[in-house]
Motif scaffolding. Structure first.
Motif, PDB file in Angstrom:
ATOM      1  N   ALA A 194      -5.960  -5.728   6.793  1.00 58.03           N
ATOM      2  CA  ALA A 194      -5.711  -5.708   5.352  1.00 58.03           C
ATOM      3  C   ALA A 194      -4.687  -4.633   4.994  1.00 58.03           C
ATOM      4  O   ALA A 194      -3.765  -4.863   4.196  1.00 58.03           O
ATOM      5  N   GLY A 195      -4.841  -3.451   5.592  1.00 60.43           N
ATOM      6  CA  GLY A 195      -3.884  -2.376   5.321  1.00 60.43           C
ATOM      7  C   GLY A 195      -2.487  -2.707   5.811  1.00 60.43           C
ATOM      8  O   GLY A 195      -1.497  -2.432   5.138  1.00 60.43           O
ATOM      9  N   ALA A 196      -2.396  -3.320   7.005  1.00 62.31           N
ATOM     10  CA  ALA A 196      -1.083  -3.669   7.550  1.00 62.31           C
ATOM     11  C   ALA A 196      -0.400  -4.730   6.720  1.00 62.31           C
ATOM     12  O   ALA A 196       0.815  -4.665   6.467  1.00 62.31           O
ATOM     13  N   ALA A 197      -1.169  -5.737   6.271  1.00 60.99           N
ATOM     14  CA  ALA A 197      -0.582  -6.785   5.432  1.00 60.99           C
ATOM     15  C   ALA A 197      -0.063  -6.209   4.116  1.00 60.99           C
ATOM     16  O   ALA A 197       0.951  -6.664   3.579  1.00 60.99           O
ATOM     17  N   ARG A 198      -0.742  -5.185   3.628  1.00 58.73           N
ATOM     18  CA  ARG A 198      -0.340  -4.596   2.336  1.00 58.73           C
ATOM     19  C   ARG A 198       0.794  -3.591   2.476  1.00 58.73           C
ATOM     20  O   ARG A 198       1.731  -3.576   1.667  1.00 58.73           O
ATOM     21  N   TRP A 199       0.779  -2.756   3.525  1.00 59.00           N
ATOM     22  CA  TRP A 199       1.660  -1.607   3.552  1.00 59.00           C
ATOM     23  C   TRP A 199       2.824  -1.705   4.529  1.00 59.00           C
ATOM     24  O   TRP A 199       3.839  -1.017   4.334  1.00 59.00           O
ATOM     25  N   LEU A 200       2.714  -2.477   5.584  1.00 61.46           N
ATOM     26  CA  LEU A 200       3.821  -2.542   6.537  1.00 61.46           C
ATOM     27  C   LEU A 200       4.925  -3.443   6.013  1.00 61.46           C
ATOM     28  O   LEU A 200       4.659  -4.494   5.425  1.00 61.46           O
ATOM     29  N   ALA A 201       6.164  -3.045   6.230  1.00 60.16           N
ATOM     30  CA  ALA A 201       7.316  -3.884   5.912  1.00 60.16           C
ATOM     31  C   ALA A 201       7.814  -4.533   7.190  1.00 60.16           C
ATOM     32  O   ALA A 201       7.630  -4.010   8.288  1.00 60.16           O
ATOM     33  N   GLU A 202       8.430  -5.681   7.053  1.00 60.68           N
ATOM     34  CA  GLU A 202       8.912  -6.405   8.213  1.00 60.68           C
ATOM     35  C   GLU A 202      10.209  -5.798   8.739  1.00 60.68           C
ATOM     36  O   GLU A 202      11.030  -5.286   7.972  1.00 60.68           O
ATOM     37  N   SER A 203      10.380  -5.828  10.035  1.00 66.56           N
ATOM     38  CA  SER A 203      11.643  -5.430  10.650  1.00 66.56           C
ATOM     39  C   SER A 203      11.809  -6.227  11.922  1.00 66.56           C
ATOM     40  O   SER A 203      10.834  -6.597  12.568  1.00 66.56           O
ATOM     41  N   ARG A 204      13.049  -6.505  12.266  1.00 60.40           N
ATOM     42  CA  ARG A 204      13.365  -7.240  13.488  1.00 60.40           C
ATOM     43  C   ARG A 204      14.791  -6.927  13.873  1.00 60.40           C
ATOM     44  O   ARG A 204      15.525  -6.276  13.138  1.00 60.40           O
ATOM     45  N   ALA A 205      15.208  -7.418  15.041  1.00 60.57           N
ATOM     46  CA  ALA A 205      16.571  -7.157  15.507  1.00 60.57           C
ATOM     47  C   ALA A 205      17.594  -7.811  14.608  1.00 60.57           C
ATOM     48  O   ALA A 205      18.673  -7.283  14.381  1.00 60.57           O
ATOM     49  N   GLY A 206      17.307  -9.016  14.102  1.00 59.58           N
ATOM     50  CA  GLY A 206      18.182  -9.665  13.153  1.00 59.58           C
ATOM     51  C   GLY A 206      19.471 -10.195  13.711  1.00 59.58           C
ATOM     52  O   GLY A 206      20.425 -10.429  12.971  1.00 59.58           O
ATOM     53  N   ASP A 207      19.558 -10.406  15.045  1.00 58.67           N
ATOM     54  CA  ASP A 207      20.824 -10.879  15.602  1.00 58.67           C
ATOM     55  C   ASP A 207      20.804 -12.360  15.931  1.00 58.67           C
ATOM     56  O   ASP A 207      21.735 -12.889  16.522  1.00 58.67           O
ATOM     57  N   GLY A 208      19.709 -13.049  15.556  1.00 58.91           N
ATOM     58  CA  GLY A 208      19.662 -14.487  15.740  1.00 58.91           C
ATOM     59  C   GLY A 208      19.451 -14.960  17.164  1.00 58.91           C
ATOM     60  O   GLY A 208      19.559 -16.153  17.437  1.00 58.91           O
ATOM     61  N   ARG A 209      19.169 -14.066  18.088  1.00 59.53           N
ATOM     62  CA  ARG A 209      18.980 -14.491  19.478  1.00 59.53           C
ATOM     63  C   ARG A 209      17.666 -15.240  19.652  1.00 59.53           C
ATOM     64  O   ARG A 209      16.711 -15.015  18.931  1.00 59.53           O
TER      65      ARG A 209
END
Length: 478
Positions: A194-209
């Motif tokens: 519940a805490g992770a769904a509320r407080w964490l923001a998404e991040s990824r490499a974002g290079d489409g691989r």
């Protein structure tokens, strides 16, 4: 400390306009790591009760532990890369959700196969979750002293999870039942989810691989097969066909993986990472340290119960000072790193742990708690905490954001595989020393002492390797 994620890591804020304090993010990530590491050891104390409850034999009991560790080790690199490509928050939630549901299924199991299947799924969830925990920590805090402190917290919590396993397991089995060793994960996992769904923001490499599927299949099969071969050594011995075949097959699959990665356009693990001195040296050092440190809890618990006559709960309580020592060492490390540098702190911590292992190798059948368990245990775990933080910081420093999850998976894989191999080797050494002799407190003590002496030698060699190979300074240190 600045915002939770750096712009190079393509954060996706899901419509929120405010970011949580970094300590909230670090706390959530560390809670996930604690659960993962705790479950490596917490079931050990419950095994006799599991045998009675489900009618498992010796081989079945062994697989209650191995099903988790094999899946955990086998899928770790895949879990780390999946976080880079599909999102660290997403993989954190998927891994923790899978882990929590499998814990519920295991705690409610009515047949032995149900428990073993649940433990394997737990290990899979842990492998997806664990790499994301370190990546989330390093993304939440910018490089420098603040990140080193955050990594120290992650290291302390992870080591504390391993240390707390015997104590937590003893309390739950004595007061409730063996089922609560697994069921306790359900409410804790739900709160963290519940805490992770509320407080964490998404991040990824974002290079489409895309995910390198051939590489993923080869490395997962290789690590899982290797872990299976290691798990067979205690029951079958090192020279048995049942051991040698999976060990050789696992090594062959990993060799094929490296060949495939050298030719892949978008490899699962770019081999250039292994040419980074900080990554290669810190992971090898972590493998060696893990091979000795993981054995400490196992043999100390056996010594306390089988030789000194402690109950499971008393054995867990006896190791509480050691658990506190690893947390103290992890929190002291960042301060020492600012003045002495990560290499010197890692070497010093390893030497302190070596002294503890050497002291423990002098154990006797009538040892007093203070000198036979507490002081050597504190030295071993104080050293583990001091060494673990700079090694983790070096292993993750200077790498590109798009490789963060993979490097985190590599760190966890090195430590886990080192611990699995070390425990198998030390158990074999201890058993071989007493082969043919009657199982008495004296012979057991002699076998455990040899294992601790071997651990001291491994750590001493590791300290020399760290001094020679680890970089003097890192981006994190600066």
């Amino acid at each position: 400390m600045t915002g939770m994620l750096e712009t190079t890591d393509t954060p996706r804020m899901s419509g929120r306009t405010t970011e949580p304090a970094p300590w909230v993010v670090v706390a959530l990530a560390c809670a996930g790591q604690f659960l993962v590491v705790l479950d490596v050891s917490v079931v050990n104390v419950a095994l006799p009760s599991v045998r009675t409850g489900l009618g498992l034999g010796e081989q079945g009991l062994q697989w209650v532990v191995n099903a988790y560790s094999i899946a955990f080790a086998g899928f770790m690199l895949l879990g780390g890369r999946a976080g880079d490509l599909f999102g660290r928050k997403r993989m954190f939630l998927v891994g923790l959700g899978l882990f929590t549901l499998a814990s519920l299924a295991g705690g409610l199991a009515q047949e032995s196969w149900q428990l073993l299947l649940a433990r394997a799924v737990q290990g899979l969830g842990a492998a997806v979750l664990a790499p994301s925990t370190l990546t989330i920590v390093t993304s939440a805090v910018p490089e420098g002293a603040a990140r080193t402190r955050a990594i120290a917290t992650w290291t302390a919590v992870g080591a504390g999870g391993g240390a707390a396993g015997g104590f937590v397991g003893g309390v739950l089995v004595d007061l409730l039942s063996w089922r609560w060793v697994l069921l306790i994960n359900v409410p804790v996992g739900a709160i963290v989810l519940a805490g992770a769904a509320r407080w964490l923001a998404e991040s990824r490499a974002g290079d489409g691989r895309r995910l390198d599927l051939p590489g993923a299949v080869l490395v997962t099969a290789g690590l899982a097969t290797l872990a299976y071969g290691i798990s067979q050594t205690e029951a079958e011995g090192w020279a048995a066909t049942a051991t040698l075949v999976p060990l050789c097959a696992g090594l062959a699959l990993i060799a094929l993986f490296l060949l495939a990665e050298a030719r892949a356009k978008a490899p699962l693990m770019p081999l250039a990472l292994l040419r980074l001195r900080s990554v290669a040296s810190a992971n090898v050092a972590m493998f060696l340290s893990g091979s000795a440190m993981f054995c400490m809890w196992f043999f100390m618990t056996l010594y306390a119960q089988n030789v000194l006559g402690y109950t499971p709960l008393e054995a867990g309580l006896a190791l509480v000072p050691s658990s506190l020592a690893v947390i103290l060492g992890s929190k002291l490390a960042p301060r020492l790193m600012r003045t002495a540098g990560p290499r010197a702190v890692a070497v010093a911590g390893t030497l302190v742990a070596t002294a503890g292992f050497a002291w423990q190798s002098t154990m006797t059948v009538d040892g007093a708690y203070l000198t036979a368990i507490m002081i050597p245990g504190v030295l071993m775990m104080l050293g583990a905490g001091l060494a673990g933080t700079p090694l983790a910081a070096l292993a993750t420093s200077g790498t590109a954001p798009e490789e963060a999850g993979l490097v985190s998976g590599l760190v966890n894989t090195s430590r886990t595989m080192g611990g699995s191999l070390g425990l198998a080797v030390m158990s074999t050494i201890a058993a071989a020393h007493t082969a043919g002799a009657a199982r008495t407190p004296q012979t057991l003590t002699e076998g455990y002492a040899v294992a601790f002496g071997t651990g001291a030698a491994v750590l001493a060699a590791g300290a020399v390797l760290m001094w020679v190979w680890l970089p003097r300074r890192s981006a994190t240190a600066h």
